[in-house]
Design a protein around this motif. Structure first.
Motif, short mmCIF file in Angstrom:
data_model
loop_
_atom_site.label_atom_id
_atom_site.label_comp_id
_atom_site.label_asym_id
_atom_site.label_seq_id
_atom_site.Cartn_x
_atom_site.Cartn_y
_atom_site.Cartn_z
N LEU A 1 0.84 -1.21 0.00
CA LEU A 1 0.00 0.00 0.00
C LEU A 1 0.87 1.25 0.00
CD1 LEU A 1 -2.73 1.50 0.35
CD2 LEU A 1 -2.47 1.15 2.83
N GLU B 1 0.17 2.80 7.93
CA GLU B 1 -0.88 3.28 8.85
C GLU B 1 -1.22 4.73 8.57
OE1 GLU B 1 1.46 -0.04 10.59
OE2 GLU B 1 1.98 1.92 9.72
N THR C 1 -3.53 4.81 5.44
CA THR C 1 -4.92 4.43 5.72
C THR C 1 -5.64 5.51 6.51
OG1 THR C 1 -4.24 3.15 7.67
CG2 THR C 1 -4.45 1.95 5.59
N LYS C 2 -4.95 6.13 7.47
CA LYS C 2 -5.59 7.20 8.25
C LYS C 2 -5.94 8.39 7.37
CE LYS C 2 -3.53 6.06 12.73
NZ LYS C 2 -2.58 6.50 13.80
N VAL D 1 -5.52 3.45 -1.45
CA VAL D 1 -6.38 2.49 -0.75
C VAL D 1 -7.41 1.91 -1.71
CG1 VAL D 1 -8.12 2.23 1.07
CG2 VAL D 1 -6.01 3.48 1.53
N CYS E 1 -7.71 -2.07 -2.36
CA CYS E 1 -8.95 -2.82 -2.15
C CYS E 1 -9.37 -3.56 -3.42
CB CYS E 1 -10.06 -1.89 -1.69
SG CYS E 1 -9.82 -1.19 -0.04
N PHE F 1 -5.53 -4.67 10.13
CA PHE F 1 -5.30 -3.72 9.05
C PHE F 1 -6.56 -3.54 8.22
CE2 PHE F 1 -3.49 -3.55 4.55
CZ PHE F 1 -3.35 -2.17 4.55
N SER G 1 -9.56 -1.89 10.16
CA SER G 1 -9.45 -0.45 10.33
C SER G 1 -9.94 0.33 9.12
CB SER G 1 -8.00 -0.07 10.64
OG SER G 1 -7.16 -0.25 9.51
N ILE G 2 -9.98 -0.33 7.94
CA ILE G 2 -10.46 0.37 6.74
C ILE G 2 -11.73 -0.29 6.20
CG2 ILE G 2 -8.16 1.21 6.08
CD1 ILE G 2 -8.15 -1.04 3.92
#
Length: 352
Positions: free
Chosen positions: A213, A234, A237-238, A252, A256, A282, A285-286
């Motif tokens: 990612l 991280e 993703t945040k 992201v 996916c 992981f 969280s998304i």
């Protein structure tokens, strides 16, 4: 050499033993023993999660657990490890240190160290598709029965399949994360060209993993002529969850969608009508981004494959204690007479 110790281990599970799930980032360690239900269940006596990078060797990580939580002599250990077991060594580029079984056995004073792949352990933990399976992502709510697939992007990309059969079934480990990445869109072709400007092999895990990612994010920034602002998966993703970094959002989305293609490929390969479990914090969280992404469309593929894949439930589940439980269940199954079929246990035994 890997040796079949199933006969030598008979009767050992009456005593507590160590079970550990060792990944590229975290080491989850428990003191376990067989439950008294007579059905191959396990009981957790103590459990801790460690950061692997904080220890110079696996033996020191396990010793820290023993010093903190183990009050009785323990002579047996089962490890679920990322990578492949080659003789008396576990080989994987994502682990922070090499794992040599004879050294581990000697330093910790163990009589036996049994080893299996970490996603094989997860598959054993999830071999009952009717158990708590986490959050439903797509497909029907309940499976129709059949092989169950577990996939997990983390520091690398792992996968294993549980095949139901008399006596509890069996698990096939894979190195599916090392399969060639196949771009599905023009944008993914551009990213592939950035990752391998001279052509050549790019495995799926170089896109579908935490480091993958980040690599996609960096590639997108380069395509836009921007310096990357984020330096960890991280953080990507945040930022994507907040929607305040366009390249993070797109990275992201590509992650996916590519995960959908990968999962659909494996579901077709193994006819995983028992369901697909996507494992790891992981992904949890998304989850909202995954739910809104092109994952389902890419999972379904097209034409004749769609009829099969649309009948396969896909769920996102926490990794947590499952890998440790799966390793312990595997260990008990191969050390208790009459529970499952005998299989080899790779170990650093006496004289190794």
């Amino acid at each position: 050499m890997a040796t079949d110790h199933s006969n030598r281990l008979t009767g050992i599970p009456a005593a507590p033993f160590l079970a550990a799930d060792i990944g590229g980032t975290h080491g989850r360690v428990a003191l376990m023993r067989a439950s008294h239900d007579g059905a191959g269940g396990v009981q957790t006596l103590a459990y801790r999660v460690f950061v692997c990078a904080e220890f110079p060797m696996l033996s020191e990580l396990l010793q820290a657990f023993i010093d903190a939580d183990v009050k009785i002599p323990v002579k047996h250990c089962v490890l679920a490890c990322a990578g492949q077991i080659m003789g008396n060594e576990v080989v994987n580029d994502n682990l922070p240190w090499p794992i040599h079984l004879p050294q581990l056995r000697h330093v910790l004073g163990l009589e036996e160290v049994a080893v299996l792949n970490d996603f094989e352990a997860l598959a054993y933990a999830l071999d009952d598709a009717s158990a708590d399976g986490g959050r439903h992502l797509c497909g029907p709510a309940t499976p129709t029965g059949g092989p169950t697939l577990v996939i997990g992007p983390g520091t690398g990309l792992g996968a294993a399949v549980h095949i139901p059969a008399a006596g509890g079934g069996f698990v096939l480990g894979t190195e599916a994360g090392q399969m060639d990445f196949a771009p599905n869109s023009l944008r993914e072709r551009q990213i592939l060209a950035h990752l391998a400007p001279d052509g050549g092999y790019v495995p799926f895990e170089h896109v579908v993993s935490g480091p993958g990612l980040l690599a996609v994010y960096v590639a997108l920034c380069a395509m836009h002529g921007d310096a990357p602002k984020l330096a960890a998966p991280e953080a990507v993703t945040k930022a994507a969850m907040k929607g305040d970094d366009a390249q993070a959002v797109e990275a992201v989305e590509i992650f996916c969608a590519s995960l959908g293609s990968f999962a659909g490929n494996l579901a077709m390969t193994f006819m995983a009508t028992g369901g697909v479990f996507l494992a790891g914090g992981f992904l949890s969280s998304i989850f909202e981004l995954l739910e809104r992404s092109a994952f389902e469309e890419r999972f379904l593929h097209g034409r004749s494959a769609r009829a099969l894949l649309s009948q396969i439930p896909v769920r996102v589940t926490e990794h947590g204690l499952r890998g440790v439980h799966g390793a312990a269940k595997w260990y008990l199954r191969h050390s208790v007479p009459g529970v499952g079929a005998p299989m080899p246990i790779a170990a650093g035994g006496a004289g190794a």
